[in-house]
Design a protein around this motif. Sequence first.
Motif, PDB file in Angstrom:
ATOM      1  N   UNK A  27       0.862  -1.173   0.000  1.00 14.39           N
ATOM      2  CA  UNK A  27       0.000   0.000   0.000  1.00 14.39           C
ATOM      3  C   UNK A  27       0.900   1.225   0.000  1.00 14.39           C
ATOM      4  N   UNK A  28       0.486   2.258  -0.721  1.00 12.97           N
ATOM      5  CA  UNK A  28       1.262   3.493  -0.762  1.00 12.97           C
ATOM      6  C   UNK A  28       0.310   4.670  -0.885  1.00 12.97           C
ATOM      7  N   UNK A  34       9.022  10.100   4.115  1.00 12.73           N
ATOM      8  CA  UNK A  34       8.670   8.694   3.938  1.00 12.73           C
ATOM      9  C   UNK A  34       8.591   7.952   5.265  1.00 12.73           C
ATOM     10  N   UNK A  35       7.509   7.185   5.424  1.00 11.87           N
ATOM     11  CA  UNK A  35       7.352   6.253   6.530  1.00 11.87           C
ATOM     12  C   UNK A  35       7.143   4.875   5.911  1.00 11.87           C
ATOM     13  N   UNK A  61       4.402  10.417   3.443  1.00  9.58           N
ATOM     14  CA  UNK A  61       4.337   9.439   2.357  1.00  9.58           C
ATOM     15  C   UNK A  61       4.473   8.088   3.034  1.00  9.58           C
ATOM     16  N   UNK A  62       3.475   7.218   2.895  1.00  8.60           N
ATOM     17  CA  UNK A  62       3.456   5.927   3.575  1.00  8.60           C
ATOM     18  C   UNK A  62       3.562   4.801   2.550  1.00  8.60           C
ATOM     19  N   UNK A  63       4.463   3.869   2.837  1.00  4.02           N
ATOM     20  CA  UNK A  63       4.579   2.647   2.042  1.00  4.02           C
ATOM     21  C   UNK A  63       4.516   1.486   3.024  1.00  4.02           C
ATOM     22  N   UNK A  96      12.873  -0.159  -4.390  1.00  6.86           N
ATOM     23  CA  UNK A  96      12.068  -0.473  -5.571  1.00  6.86           C
ATOM     24  C   UNK A  96      10.676   0.130  -5.537  1.00  6.86           C
ATOM     25  N   UNK A  97      10.228   0.620  -4.402  1.00  6.15           N
ATOM     26  CA  UNK A  97       8.834   1.021  -4.271  1.00  6.15           C
ATOM     27  C   UNK A  97       8.626   2.490  -3.932  1.00  6.15           C
ATOM     28  N   UNK A  98       9.677   3.188  -3.530  1.00  6.87           N
ATOM     29  CA  UNK A  98       9.558   4.543  -3.045  1.00  6.87           C
ATOM     30  C   UNK A  98       9.002   5.500  -4.008  1.00  6.87           C
TER      31      UNK A  98
END
Length: 98
Positions: A27-28, A34-35, A61-63, A96-98
Amino acid sequence: MPVNTADPDASTEWDTAVVDSRSVDFAAGGDGELVVFLHGWGLSPRAYRSSLASLVNRGFRVIAPTLPGLGGSAELEPSDRTFDGYAKWVGRFSTRSG
C-alpha cells in the motif's frame, strides 16, 4: 486537502513491486517524509488501514509492504528468516517502491 479518514482505503492505493525476483504487494499513499510501515506478525497492512490513513492525513508518504511469508507473499529463504534477513529485505524493497 485532508484525507477522509472515514474511508481509510481512500488514502492509499495497492501496487506491486518485484524484490528478489518475487512479487510483493504494498500500500502506498501521501506525500512528504517517507514512513515505511511494517505490519505485525501474522497480519497484513490491510489490518492497519486506519493507521495508514492517519499518517497520510498528517502529511507523510506511507509505504506498507506485505512482508515475506505473510499476506500471500513468498517466504524468504530459511537462512534469511532472521531480523537481519528481514531488515535487508526491507532495504531492497524500499529501493524499488519509493
